[in-house]
Design a protein around this motif. Structure first.
Motif, short mmCIF file in Angstrom:
data_model
loop_
_atom_site.label_atom_id
_atom_site.label_comp_id
_atom_site.label_asym_id
_atom_site.label_seq_id
_atom_site.Cartn_x
_atom_site.Cartn_y
_atom_site.Cartn_z
N MET A 281 -25.58 2.61 25.26
CA MET A 281 -26.79 1.88 24.93
C MET A 281 -26.55 0.38 25.18
O MET A 281 -25.62 -0.20 24.63
N LYS A 282 -27.39 -0.21 26.02
CA LYS A 282 -27.24 -1.63 26.32
C LYS A 282 -27.79 -2.45 25.17
O LYS A 282 -28.84 -2.14 24.59
N HIS A 283 -27.09 -3.53 24.84
CA HIS A 283 -27.47 -4.36 23.69
C HIS A 283 -27.79 -5.77 24.14
O HIS A 283 -27.12 -6.35 25.00
N TYR A 284 -28.86 -6.34 23.53
CA TYR A 284 -29.28 -7.71 23.77
C TYR A 284 -29.40 -8.44 22.44
O TYR A 284 -29.59 -7.81 21.40
N GLU A 285 -29.34 -9.73 22.50
CA GLU A 285 -29.58 -10.49 21.28
C GLU A 285 -31.05 -10.46 20.91
O GLU A 285 -31.41 -10.34 19.74
N VAL A 286 -31.95 -10.56 21.92
CA VAL A 286 -33.39 -10.57 21.67
C VAL A 286 -34.08 -9.64 22.65
O VAL A 286 -33.78 -9.65 23.85
N ALA A 287 -35.02 -8.85 22.14
CA ALA A 287 -35.90 -8.05 22.98
C ALA A 287 -37.34 -8.52 22.76
O ALA A 287 -37.72 -8.91 21.65
N ILE A 288 -38.12 -8.50 23.82
CA ILE A 288 -39.51 -8.94 23.78
C ILE A 288 -40.38 -7.81 24.31
O ILE A 288 -40.12 -7.26 25.38
N ILE A 289 -41.43 -7.48 23.56
CA ILE A 289 -42.41 -6.49 24.02
C ILE A 289 -43.67 -7.24 24.41
O ILE A 289 -44.38 -7.79 23.57
N GLY A 290 -43.96 -7.27 25.71
CA GLY A 290 -45.15 -7.94 26.21
C GLY A 290 -44.83 -9.04 27.21
O GLY A 290 -44.10 -9.97 26.88
N GLY A 291 -45.40 -8.92 28.41
CA GLY A 291 -45.12 -9.88 29.47
C GLY A 291 -46.28 -10.78 29.79
O GLY A 291 -46.50 -11.13 30.96
N GLY A 292 -47.02 -11.19 28.77
CA GLY A 292 -48.03 -12.23 28.96
C GLY A 292 -47.38 -13.59 28.97
O GLY A 292 -46.14 -13.73 28.97
N LEU A 293 -48.20 -14.63 28.94
CA LEU A 293 -47.66 -15.99 29.04
C LEU A 293 -46.74 -16.33 27.88
O LEU A 293 -45.66 -16.90 28.08
N ALA A 294 -47.13 -15.99 26.65
CA ALA A 294 -46.28 -16.30 25.50
C ALA A 294 -44.94 -15.57 25.58
O ALA A 294 -43.89 -16.14 25.30
N GLY A 295 -44.97 -14.29 25.98
CA GLY A 295 -43.73 -13.52 26.08
C GLY A 295 -42.82 -14.05 27.16
O GLY A 295 -41.60 -14.18 26.96
N ALA B 79 -31.33 -4.31 20.17
CA ALA B 79 -31.41 -5.77 20.10
C ALA B 79 -31.29 -6.21 18.65
O ALA B 79 -31.74 -5.52 17.73
N ALA B 80 -30.67 -7.37 18.47
CA ALA B 80 -30.55 -7.91 17.12
C ALA B 80 -31.87 -8.42 16.60
O ALA B 80 -32.14 -8.39 15.39
N LYS B 81 -32.74 -8.88 17.52
CA LYS B 81 -34.02 -9.45 17.13
C LYS B 81 -35.10 -8.95 18.07
O LYS B 81 -34.83 -8.66 19.24
#
Length: 375
Positions: free
Chosen positions: A1-15, A192-194
């Motif tokens: 399982m690959k791990h990241y510090e932050v994951a983001i759901i959504g590829g709009g401008l804010a993301g 992801a941690a966050k």
């Protein structure tokens, strides 16, 4: 399982802005977008970069974001056709002029300077306007940009900075184990941690996975564009009540929006309505009579999330630590996007932000969900 510090759901401008700011700090970040970055609300909106008329709770974020619009060439390698043309909000009655004056006085507390323009001077400055106006309020800092360019530019810049940007990657589910988040995408699970939830019209659905219950509706602003015309229009135009808004882009076409189209968030489809377009054209001509003979060349719409009180849910979850929400921008999130990403970066990496966002908290809708518990 690959791990990241932050994951983001959504590829709009804010993301995409959040991914860029996080990656620039050398932190591992992955962004999941089920389609193409900027293909939903961030890419199909009016393109107004507007501070004027915002709810006071949004103004600190709008002010933070406005500074970043000037920095787009340094941030993403392009100005994305951003031009500070100004924004002129028009009043049709003396009562509406009084509203504009009260708003101007409030906005000064946030460092936003607005200039009231009376009826006589209004028509001297902008002779192309209709005769049914009592005056207006001008924000010279505001302007316009090309929404089709901005989110993709942030996405590319984030990737260059080291972010893992995954388009065509719908998130099926996300959970919190008590230690970290697990995000299921197709046949893969990453951790992801966050976690940052910027899922637009589907943001409330993601929030509900973690016990954060908010009612989010869907809107589909009906947009139109004319053939290229000789340049004549100065600032972007709006009106008290928001029934019509217009801007002329550098090559001459006039973009205007009025009313709502229809959208199906389950099928991820939206389409404009002929009768709404006709009424929008009537309102546009009433405001700017010289548009009467302009050829309308295209109409479009998109799916946007909407919150009942008109302002987004923005900030930490009440139920799960290291979960942050930013959704429900209710048709006016484009200007906020760059700043929203910067603030989300600060919340995720520093646990705090210098931008006042308390008035946007999810706390205004809910109590801590005892069934989930705060991990």
């Amino acid at each position: 399982m690959k791990h990241y510090e932050v994951a983001i759901i959504g590829g709009g401008l804010a993301g995409c802005s959040a991914a860029l700011h996080i990656a620039k700090r050398g932190v591992s970040v992955v962004l999941f977008e089920r389609g193409r970055c900027g293909a939903q609300a961030s890419g199909v909106n009016f393109g107004g970069v507007r501070q004027q008329g915002r709810h006071p709770a949004e103004l600190p974020l709008a002010r933070r974001s406005r500074g970043l619009w000037d920095q787009l060439p340094e941030l993403v390698g392009s100005n994305c056709e951003f031009v500070p043309t100004g924004h002129l909000k028009l009043a049709r009655t003396d009562a509406e002029m009084a509203e504009l004056e009260a708003y101007r006085n409030m906005a000064r507390d946030f460092g936003l300077e607005l200039e009231l323009v009376g009826k006589k001077r209004l028509h001297e400055m902008y002779p192309y306007l209709g005769d049914n106006l009592a005056g207006g309020s001008l924000c010279r800092e505001d302007g316009q940009a090309n929404p089709r360019l901005v989110a993709p530019a942030f996405s590319r810049a984030a990737r260059r900075a080291g972010a893992d940007i995954r388009e065509m990657s719908p998130v099926a589910a996300a959970t919190h184990t008590g230690q970290y988040f697990e995000i299921k995408v197709r046949d893969e699970v990453v951790s992801a941690a966050k976690l940052i939830n910027v899922a637009g019209a589907w943001g409330a659905k993601v929030a509900a996975w973690f016990g954060d219950e908010v009612e989010e509706g869907v809107i589909a602003p009906n947009m139109c564009v004319t053939e290229p015309l000789p340049l004549f229009m100065g600032p972007n135009l709006g009106v008290c009540g928001g029934s019509i808004y217009l801007r002329q882009i550098p090559h001459g076409s006039v973009i205007f929006g009025a009313g709502m189209a229809i959208a199906d968030p389950e099928k991820i489809r939206a389409r404009p309505l002929a009768e709404v377009t006709q009424e929008g054209a009537r309102l546009a001509i009433e405001m700017v009579p010289r548009l009467a003979n302009a050829l309308l060349v295209r109409t479009w719409t998109g799916i946007e999330g909407s919150i009942a009180d008109g302002i987004p849910v923005f900030g930490p979850s009440l139920n799960v630590r290291n979960l942050f929400h930013a959704f429900g921008f209710t048709g006016h999130g484009f200007q906020l996007g760059p700043g929203a990403g910067a603030v989300l970066c600060e919340l995720a990496l520093d646990g705090e932000t210098r931008t006042a966002i308390d008035g946007l908290s999810i706390e205004r809708f809910q109590k801590v969900a005892s069934s989930v518990g705060r991990h």
